[in-house]
Design an enzyme around this catalytic site. Structure first.
Site, PDB file in Angstrom:
ATOM      1  N   LYS A 138       0.826  -1.212   0.000  1.00  0.00           N
ATOM      2  CA  LYS A 138       0.000   0.000   0.000  1.00  0.00           C
ATOM      3  C   LYS A 138       0.858   1.260   0.000  1.00  0.00           C
ATOM      4  CE  LYS A 138      -2.281  -0.931   3.809  1.00  0.00           C
ATOM      5  NZ  LYS A 138      -1.682  -2.231   4.191  1.00  0.00           N
ATOM      6  N   ARG A 166      -9.547   1.046   8.782  1.00  0.00           N
ATOM      7  CA  ARG A 166      -9.138  -0.336   9.018  1.00  0.00           C
ATOM      8  C   ARG A 166     -10.212  -1.121   9.750  1.00  0.00           C
ATOM      9  NH1 ARG A 166      -3.178   0.300   8.836  1.00  0.00           N
ATOM     10  NH2 ARG A 166      -2.102  -1.551   9.560  1.00  0.00           N
ATOM     11  N   ARG A 186      11.498  -5.948   3.947  1.00  0.00           N
ATOM     12  CA  ARG A 186      11.050  -4.552   3.977  1.00  0.00           C
ATOM     13  C   ARG A 186      11.970  -3.686   4.840  1.00  0.00           C
ATOM     14  NH1 ARG A 186       4.962  -2.469   4.829  1.00  0.00           N
ATOM     15  NH2 ARG A 186       5.052  -3.214   6.978  1.00  0.00           N
ATOM     16  N   ARG A 226      11.178  -2.414  10.524  1.00  0.00           N
ATOM     17  CA  ARG A 226      10.146  -2.133  11.524  1.00  0.00           C
ATOM     18  C   ARG A 226      10.066  -3.296  12.508  1.00  0.00           C
ATOM     19  NH1 ARG A 226       4.795  -0.258   8.348  1.00  0.00           N
ATOM     20  NH2 ARG A 226       3.875  -1.364  10.100  1.00  0.00           N
ATOM     21  N   ARG A 279      -0.734  -9.539  12.686  1.00  0.00           N
ATOM     22  CA  ARG A 279      -1.290  -8.416  11.914  1.00  0.00           C
ATOM     23  C   ARG A 279      -2.161  -8.936  10.770  1.00  0.00           C
ATOM     24  NH1 ARG A 279       3.793  -5.383  10.263  1.00  0.00           N
ATOM     25  NH2 ARG A 279       2.393  -3.824   9.395  1.00  0.00           N
TER      26      ARG A 279
HETATM   27  P1  AMP Z   1       0.766   0.368   9.100  1.00  0.00           P
HETATM   28  O1  AMP Z   1       2.016   1.136   8.870  1.00  0.00           O
HETATM   29  O2  AMP Z   1      -0.404   0.918   8.303  1.00  0.00           O
HETATM   30  O3  AMP Z   1       0.932  -1.116   8.925  1.00  0.00           O
HETATM   31  O4  AMP Z   1       0.363   0.611  10.638  1.00  0.00           O
HETATM   32  C1  AMP Z   1       1.212   0.181  11.694  1.00  0.00           C
HETATM   33  C2  AMP Z   1       0.417   0.021  12.973  1.00  0.00           C
HETATM   34  O5  AMP Z   1      -0.188   1.277  13.327  1.00  0.00           O
HETATM   35  C3  AMP Z   1      -0.753  -0.948  12.896  1.00  0.00           C
HETATM   36  O6  AMP Z   1      -0.344  -2.298  13.106  1.00  0.00           O
HETATM   37  C4  AMP Z   1      -1.654  -0.425  14.011  1.00  0.00           C
HETATM   38  O7  AMP Z   1      -1.150  -0.771  15.291  1.00  0.00           O
HETATM   39  C5  AMP Z   1      -1.505   1.083  13.858  1.00  0.00           C
HETATM   40  N1  AMP Z   1      -2.472   1.654  12.885  1.00  0.00           N
HETATM   41  C6  AMP Z   1      -2.179   2.296  11.710  1.00  0.00           C
HETATM   42  N2  AMP Z   1      -3.296   2.693  11.086  1.00  0.00           N
HETATM   43  C7  AMP Z   1      -4.324   2.280  11.859  1.00  0.00           C
HETATM   44  C8  AMP Z   1      -5.763   2.369  11.774  1.00  0.00           C
HETATM   45  N3  AMP Z   1      -6.355   2.951  10.723  1.00  0.00           N
HETATM   46  N4  AMP Z   1      -6.501   1.825  12.779  1.00  0.00           N
HETATM   47  C9  AMP Z   1      -5.931   1.248  13.842  1.00  0.00           C
HETATM   48  N5  AMP Z   1      -4.599   1.114  14.003  1.00  0.00           N
HETATM   49  C10 AMP Z   1      -3.795   1.626  13.030  1.00  0.00           C
END
Ligand code: AMP
Length: 210
Positions: A13, A88, A123, A156, A167
């Protein structure tokens, strides 16, 4: 044009959002990047989000809705935006809808869990500007260094295999139902992963023109 990029963690994404943002000249808004910056700065928001993020759980809808309302009100969003990693949950999608926000297209990146597990180990991300790379598929020009801002790239913590598994489980339970939500509103555009960044972005751009 208001877009959402939907897809499992590691579906690409962030990478596709950056390409689309350049092509369409609209900003990308990534709640993951906003939250990581908050954790790094030690702000109140960062303190609240840190534990959830480390285990791969979702941060509360209330926090996310607050972040996104503030961000979308900024002037650079006036002509449209790409949401990466948000909404999400159905509650987040409903909150956006209640705010009167409409989406032109919701692109759902389709990719198997097996491919994601393989990909995630390669990554790398920039802790400063949030740019994302892959050691094989999207290498930086200079190994370990961000092309955009020159910072040292990191892995990360939540990309560790066990956390990726959690996840993915959270994705299937909480986020995948959004496909039906947006399909019923006539805006869902499923796009299969094509195995390379370029081929997938070409497929997305072609689907947007249909
Ligand atoms: P990402 O970089 O989008 O994979 O987000 C990393 C982490 O941030 C996720 O595993 C969640 O803990 C938190 N997070 C990011 N976006 C959201 C969202 N829209 N709703 C809830 N948690 C989020």
């Amino acid at each position: 044009m208001n877009l959402i990029l939907l897809g499992a963690p590691g579906a690409g994404k962030g990478t596709q959002a950056a390409i689309l943002a350049r092509e369409l000249n609209i900003p990308t808004i990534s709640t993951g990047n906003i939250l990581r910056a908050a954790v790094a700065s030690g702000s109140e928001l960062g303190k609240q989000a840190k534990a959830c993020m480390e285990t791969g759980a979702l941060v509360s809808d209330e926090i996310i809705i607050g972040i996104i309302r503030d961000r979308l009100a900024q002037s650079d969003c006036a002509n449209g935006y790409i949401l990466d990693g948000v909404p999400r949950t159905i509650a987040q999608a409903e909150a956006l809808e209640v705010s009167g926000i409409k989406f032109d297209h919701v692109i759902s990146l389709e990719i198997s869990d097996e491919t994601i597990m393989e990909r995630m180990s390669g990554r790398r991300v920039c802790p400063k500007c949030g740019a994302s790379y892959h050691v094989v598929a999207v290498p930086p020009k200079k190994e370990g260094i961000c092309d955009a801002c020159g910072s040292e790239l990191i892995t990360r913590k939540d990309d560790a295999p066990e956390t990726v598994k959690s996840r993915l489980a959270v994705y299937h339970k909480e986020t995948e139902p959004l496909k039906e939500f947006y399909r019923s509103r006539g805006v869902l555009v499923p796009v299969e992963d094509k195995g390379s960044v370029e081929a997938t972005s070409a497929a997305i751009l072609a689907a947007l023109k249909e």
